[in-house]
Motif scaffolding. Sequence first.
Motif, PDB file in Angstrom:
ATOM      1  N   LYS A   1       0.838  -1.214   0.000  1.00  0.00           N
ATOM      2  CA  LYS A   1       0.000   0.000   0.000  1.00  0.00           C
ATOM      3  C   LYS A   1       0.865   1.253   0.000  1.00  0.00           C
ATOM      4  O   LYS A   1       0.612   2.210  -0.732  1.00  0.00           O
TER       5      LYS A   1
ATOM      6  N   GLU B   1       1.577   4.124  -3.278  1.00  0.00           N
ATOM      7  CA  GLU B   1       1.497   5.586  -3.186  1.00  0.00           C
ATOM      8  C   GLU B   1       2.691   6.235  -3.910  1.00  0.00           C
ATOM      9  O   GLU B   1       2.538   7.252  -4.601  1.00  0.00           O
TER      10      GLU B   1
ATOM     11  N   ASP C   1       2.107   5.833  -7.789  1.00  0.00           N
ATOM     12  CA  ASP C   1       1.120   6.794  -8.304  1.00  0.00           C
ATOM     13  C   ASP C   1       1.715   8.194  -8.372  1.00  0.00           C
ATOM     14  O   ASP C   1       1.565   8.896  -9.374  1.00  0.00           O
TER      15      ASP C   1
ATOM     16  N   LYS D   1       3.632   7.615   6.203  1.00  0.00           N
ATOM     17  CA  LYS D   1       2.936   8.863   5.871  1.00  0.00           C
ATOM     18  C   LYS D   1       3.930  10.018   5.723  1.00  0.00           C
ATOM     19  O   LYS D   1       3.797  10.857   4.841  1.00  0.00           O
TER      20      LYS D   1
END
Length: 407
Positions: free
Chosen positions: A36, A40, A43, A196
């Motif tokens: 996951k 990110e 993309d 993050k």
Amino acid sequence: MKFNNIDFDNYFKTYPDAKGFYGRFGGSFVPEDLQKAIDEITDAYLTICKSAKFIDELRRIRREFQGRPTPISHLQRLSDSIGKVQLYAKREDLNHTGAHKLNHCMGEVLLAKYMGKKKVIAETGAGQHGVALATAAAYFGLECEIYMGAVDIKKQAPNVARMKVLGARVVEVTDGLATLKEAVDAAFSAYLGDYKNTMYCIGSVVGPHPFPMMVRDFQSVVGIEAREQFLQMTGELPDAVVACVGGGSNAMGLFSGFLNDPVKIIGVEPLGRGKKLGDNAASLTYGSEGVMHGFNSIMLKDKNGDPAPVYSVASGLDYPSTGPEHSFLKEIGRVNYDVIDDAASIDAFYKLSRLEGIIPALESSHAIAYAMQLAKSMEHGSILVNLSGRGDKDIDYVIERFGVPEV
Ligand SMILES: *Cc1c(COP(=O)(O)O)cnc(C)c1O
């Protein structure tokens, strides 16, 4: 150009595919939660790399900070010492920090900045990638955390000092054998814990998709510049281009400029002390297909199928696998791979130093040694070598282990 039914006019649009495969090599073999985080990055990269602002900023940085374009030097005296074939070197030793690695580190950290990340994370073995990433992080003002095995920290004191001077935090990894493999695991788990705010930055054309593609794209500046410069200098293309292959980033950089040309391409792997498992790091030459560090490629395995211990006099080349694109280019026959041992690379290290006034990195010395052999086997023509880095880092070690030949 068509080669083995592969259309090289559209090569970069075709490879890798959307899942990161070059033929059956590459892909992404990682746990679901890590996937996951990596998605990110994929993309973001696919969007940001097309933006004019990003491209312009990277171009400006290459010019004003890295000192690009790096020149091509005609190795006249080295060529004359062999015969009629003319040798040339693409001078990545003159790129800021003295090697090609900064090309992809500046791209990766600029991407991290565009993604709004505060910190970059990586592992390092010999410390070269750690130093390049710490340099890029300092330039952009991002935090930098480098995971390094305790054994490597002891062996590579000057690079550890450089990273610290540049403001990076060097995290000592004491698990297992306390070398590169454990550092990779520790870096990945630190990344997962804080993805993050953090971007993981890989040091070569290896790892799960999109890293092999991204690092190739950032390194392709070497091949694009070299093709244009060589044409301007000589009015033609080289007959052959040669680069050393560890993970394979400097090689993919140079090769990508010439894949669609009638030019012979050769990647040089380290034969180290010999053919026996554990005495070399020639993964493509002696290895077999397998998955490690999140991608499918050709690798050197031990009896249990795990990554084998590897060796080369050049610490930047001792990796038990190679980027998936190299496995693909080998399989379709577009690039040939061959080996050079420690002794031949030490000989080339001294020859280039004394005949040209250029002290090459031991990694690059493998490519120089191969080009010298190839020149001997040709009647005439030209060979372009990627001089991936300078040899200052290797001088003490070479003198201590091999001595200085008499003048
Ligand atoms: C790290 C390094 C290499 C090997 O890495 P690749 O990804 O195979 O290019 C080669 N030359 C120098 C100078 C290096 O620092």
